[in-house]
Design a protein around this motif. Structure first.
Motif, PDB file in Angstrom:
ATOM      1  N   ASN A  46       0.686  -1.666  -0.209  1.00 53.28           N
ATOM      2  CA  ASN A  46      -0.138   0.008  -0.060  1.00 53.28           C
ATOM      3  C   ASN A  46       0.478   1.077   0.370  1.00 53.28           C
ATOM      4  N   LYS A  47       1.244   1.618  -1.433  1.00 50.75           N
ATOM      5  CA  LYS A  47       1.322   3.237  -1.623  1.00 50.75           C
ATOM      6  C   LYS A  47       1.144   4.112  -0.162  1.00 50.75           C
ATOM      7  N   THR A  48       0.282   4.278   0.060  1.00 52.54           N
ATOM      8  CA  THR A  48      -0.732   5.004   1.133  1.00 52.54           C
ATOM      9  C   THR A  48      -0.264   4.941   1.924  1.00 52.54           C
ATOM     10  N   ALA A  49       0.458   3.929   2.690  1.00 48.53           N
ATOM     11  CA  ALA A  49       0.558   3.593   4.263  1.00 48.53           C
ATOM     12  C   ALA A  49       0.616   4.478   5.316  1.00 48.53           C
ATOM     13  N   ASN A  50       0.827   4.816   5.525  1.00 43.57           N
ATOM     14  CA  ASN A  50       2.008   6.137   7.261  1.00 43.57           C
ATOM     15  C   ASN A  50       1.513   4.537   8.055  1.00 43.57           C
ATOM     16  N   ARG A  51       2.763   3.962   8.683  1.00 49.69           N
ATOM     17  CA  ARG A  51       3.810   3.314  10.184  1.00 49.69           C
ATOM     18  C   ARG A  51       3.920   4.324  10.556  1.00 49.69           C
ATOM     19  N   PHE A 102      11.037   4.116   1.389  1.00 44.63           N
ATOM     20  CA  PHE A 102      10.804   4.073   2.206  1.00 44.63           C
ATOM     21  C   PHE A 102      10.930   5.780   2.338  1.00 44.63           C
ATOM     22  N   LYS A 154      12.641  15.074   6.435  1.00 45.41           N
ATOM     23  CA  LYS A 154      12.640  13.644   6.361  1.00 45.41           C
ATOM     24  C   LYS A 154      13.877  12.874   5.806  1.00 45.41           C
ATOM     25  N   THR A 195       7.660   8.806  11.770  1.00 47.71           N
ATOM     26  CA  THR A 195       6.375   7.857  10.453  1.00 47.71           C
ATOM     27  C   THR A 195       7.345   7.742   9.122  1.00 47.71           C
ATOM     28  N   SER A 250       6.702   5.943   5.795  1.00 49.40           N
ATOM     29  CA  SER A 250       5.286   6.390   4.278  1.00 49.40           C
ATOM     30  C   SER A 250       6.612   6.220   2.889  1.00 49.40           C
ATOM     31  N   ASN A 251       5.180   6.579   1.772  1.00 49.55           N
ATOM     32  CA  ASN A 251       6.702   6.279  -0.023  1.00 49.55           C
ATOM     33  C   ASN A 251       7.002   5.192   0.259  1.00 49.55           C
TER      34      ASN A 251
END
Ligand code: TYD
Length: 152
Positions: free
Chosen positions: A61-66, A85, A97, A116, A118-119
């Motif tokens: 899932n490219k839009t996941a945020n962990r 990521f 970032k 965080t 992501s990506n």
């Protein structure tokens, strides 16, 4: 494995601006085309005794945020051993970032560092080394609570 030269990653490492973090540069044996062997050692280049590791894969899932949490005391090092990521770091004052796209360095996730992930590329594999066992009471999962906690 044939005798090959131990080497250090020569790529330019991202500069860390937040508190309670830092770059961990790993040494590796370059045995091209038979593979690279990458090494980390407790209390040497990994600045604590490792009690736990976990890895995260199948990041389709490219839009996941962990992540989206900080720890009160826990020390961890995060690696991207495959793929890439985006790691977001926030010490409450400074945010940055970091594109994690090399298996040859890790980033220290010290205490009180909101983070965080992501990506994710679909082939991304994240490895985390931790200085302690899993303890939910060490997590701060709410950003407002995190801001209050660092003011204490
Ligand atoms: P969490 O740390 O929130 O994942 P991320 O920061 O990558 O989004 O953990 C997700 C779930 O897994 C949560 O229910 C706690 C559990 N968990 C363990 O049981 N043991 C562990 O070592 C870790 C890291 C998580």
């Amino acid at each position: 494995m044939a005798q090959v030269k131990k080497t250090k990653n020569k790529i330019k490492l991202p500069k860390i601006k937040v508190k309670n973090s830092g770059m961990i540069n790993l040494q590796f044996y370059d045995d091209f085309p038979d593979g690279n062997l990458v090494i980390g050692e407790s209390l040497k280049n990994i600045p604590f005794s490792i009690k736990r590791f976990y890895f995260i894969n199948n990041l389709y899932n490219k839009t996941a945020n962990r992540g989206l949490h900080a720890h009160k005391k826990l020390e961890q090092i995060i690696f991207c051993v495959n793929g890439s990521f985006l790691l977001g770091l926030d010490d409450g004052n400074t945010k940055q970032k970091i594109k994690m796209d090399s298996p040859y360095y890790g980033v220290r996730l010290g205490p009180l560092l909101w983070h965080t992930m992501s990506n994710f590329s679909a082939d991304c594999v994240i490895l985390v080394l931790a200085a302690d066992y899993y303890k939910e009471s060490d997590y701060i999962r709410n950003y407002e609570d995190f801001k209050k906690f660092i003011k204490k």
